[in-house]
Design a protein around this motif. Structure first.
Motif, PDB file in Angstrom:
ATOM      1  N   GLU A  60       0.824  -1.207   0.000  1.00 26.33           N
ATOM      2  CA  GLU A  60       0.000   0.000   0.000  1.00 26.33           C
ATOM      3  C   GLU A  60       0.863   1.264   0.000  1.00 26.33           C
ATOM      4  O   GLU A  60       0.526   2.264  -0.640  1.00 26.33           O
ATOM      5  CB  GLU A  60      -0.943   0.001   1.203  1.00 26.33           C
ATOM      6  CG  GLU A  60      -2.092  -0.986   1.116  1.00 26.33           C
ATOM      7  CD  GLU A  60      -1.674  -2.420   1.450  1.00 26.33           C
ATOM      8  OE1 GLU A  60      -2.482  -3.338   1.241  1.00 26.33           O
ATOM      9  OE2 GLU A  60      -0.520  -2.619   1.934  1.00 26.33           O
ATOM     10  N   THR A 118      -7.981   3.059  -5.968  1.00 23.52           N
ATOM     11  CA  THR A 118      -8.159   3.196  -4.525  1.00 23.52           C
ATOM     12  C   THR A 118      -9.547   2.718  -4.111  1.00 23.52           C
ATOM     13  O   THR A 118      -9.697   1.967  -3.131  1.00 23.52           O
ATOM     14  CB  THR A 118      -7.957   4.659  -4.097  1.00 23.52           C
ATOM     15  OG1 THR A 118      -6.663   5.096  -4.514  1.00 23.52           O
ATOM     16  CG2 THR A 118      -8.072   4.806  -2.589  1.00 23.52           C
ATOM     17  N   LEU A 124      -6.562  -0.601   0.254  1.00 24.77           N
ATOM     18  CA  LEU A 124      -6.119   0.746  -0.075  1.00 24.77           C
ATOM     19  C   LEU A 124      -6.981   1.795   0.611  1.00 24.77           C
ATOM     20  O   LEU A 124      -6.477   2.836   1.057  1.00 24.77           O
ATOM     21  CB  LEU A 124      -6.137   0.971  -1.587  1.00 24.77           C
ATOM     22  CG  LEU A 124      -5.025   0.285  -2.379  1.00 24.77           C
ATOM     23  CD1 LEU A 124      -5.223   0.501  -3.875  1.00 24.77           C
ATOM     24  CD2 LEU A 124      -3.653   0.789  -1.948  1.00 24.77           C
ATOM     25  N   HIS A 127      -5.809   1.939   4.133  1.00 28.40           N
ATOM     26  CA  HIS A 127      -4.512   2.610   4.219  1.00 28.40           C
ATOM     27  C   HIS A 127      -4.664   4.110   3.997  1.00 28.40           C
ATOM     28  O   HIS A 127      -3.962   4.907   4.646  1.00 28.40           O
ATOM     29  CB  HIS A 127      -3.559   2.029   3.178  1.00 28.40           C
ATOM     30  CG  HIS A 127      -2.128   2.383   3.406  1.00 28.40           C
ATOM     31  ND1 HIS A 127      -1.375   1.833   4.431  1.00 28.40           N
ATOM     32  CD2 HIS A 127      -1.296   3.245   2.770  1.00 28.40           C
ATOM     33  CE1 HIS A 127      -0.156   2.326   4.398  1.00 28.40           C
ATOM     34  NE2 HIS A 127      -0.076   3.194   3.404  1.00 28.40           N
TER      35      HIS A 127
END
Length: 250
Positions: A60, A118, A124, A127
């Motif tokens: 990530e 994303t 993602l 993150h």
């Protein structure tokens, strides 16, 4: 003059760092984030898997490398602003400028692919939230440091910095969400148009303006805690530093 070994190692490390980012992000674009492994990145870059982890702790981190200016940008703007400018005003100006730039970036294929990638990956998105929290912590520390330098270790000043940072960055996040709502609601054939980008900016602007105006009102409240009043008085009528507000990395 021959460069010192330490300088050569530093340059080589920086080159490897950049090369890994470029290779990984190319693979992510071609195959999708979830389909690419760290081993794939290592093979494509002709390095060992451990070398990748030495530079980027997670996959990530590779995805967001160089594409998350909001983690350090607002805090750096506060730290590097010119004398006589406001910390809050400068952080707000940085966030506003960069949020309003997003619809234009999404009109580009690379920007659209980054956003789509994303949204398509749960890891993602998690993150990204962690990065946002990191950015919030950095901005809070920068605000606290600049106010302590002016008034000393006043009781409650850390809380003011944390709340100010949270409000500023949450407003930016909400404004971005409003922009994405406008873009997703548009006809697919028109999503990359200038008209849709302008409408997205128009819809997100009131939230950004409202939070900027709200800080000046703190000092006018008789029931505001002393630290809130002190900070609001420090920041009252101070302009932003437009030079650092428009830079991704001041």
């Amino acid at each position: 003059m021959t460069a010192a070994p330490a300088d050569r190692r530093a340059r080589k490390k920086a080159r490897t760092h950049d090369e890994l980012r470029v290779v990984a992000q190319r693979l992510f674009t071609e195959r999708g984030f979830d389909a690419v492994t760290v081993a794939d990145v290592a093979q494509a870059a002709d390095v060992a898997v451990q070398t990748v982890f030495n530079h980027y702790p997670t996959k990530e981190d590779l995805y967001f490398a160089g594409r998350a200016p909001w983690v350090e940008g607002p805090a750096r703007a506060v730290v590097h602003r010119a004398p006589g400018t406001g910390a809050v005003a400068t952080a707000h100006a940085w966030i506003t400028r960069h949020v309003l730039a997003v619809p234009g970036l999404l009109r580009r294929p690379t920007g659209a692919a980054f956003a789509a990638g994303t949204l398509a990956s749960p890891s993602l998105r998690v993150h990204q939230r962690e990065l946002l929290r990191d950015g919030e912590d950095r901005l809070a520390r920068a605000l606290r440091a600049t106010w302590v330098e002016q008034v000393g270790e006043e009781d409650g000043i850390g809380l003011v910095a944390a709340l100010s940072s949270a409000l500023l960055l949450t407003t930016g996040r909400v404004a971005l969400g409003e922009q994405m709502t406008v873009i997703r609601a548009a006809d697919p054939a028109a999503r990359a148009s200038r008209a849709v980008a302008e409408e997205a900016r128009r819809r997100s602007r009131p939230a950004l303006d409202a939070v900027g105006n709200g800080f000046a009102q703190l000092a006018d409240r008789a029931d505001a805690p002393p630290a809130f009043r002190r900070v609001a008085e420090l920041e009252r009528d101070l302009p932003p530093d437009p030079r650092v507000a428009r830079r991704t990395t001041p």
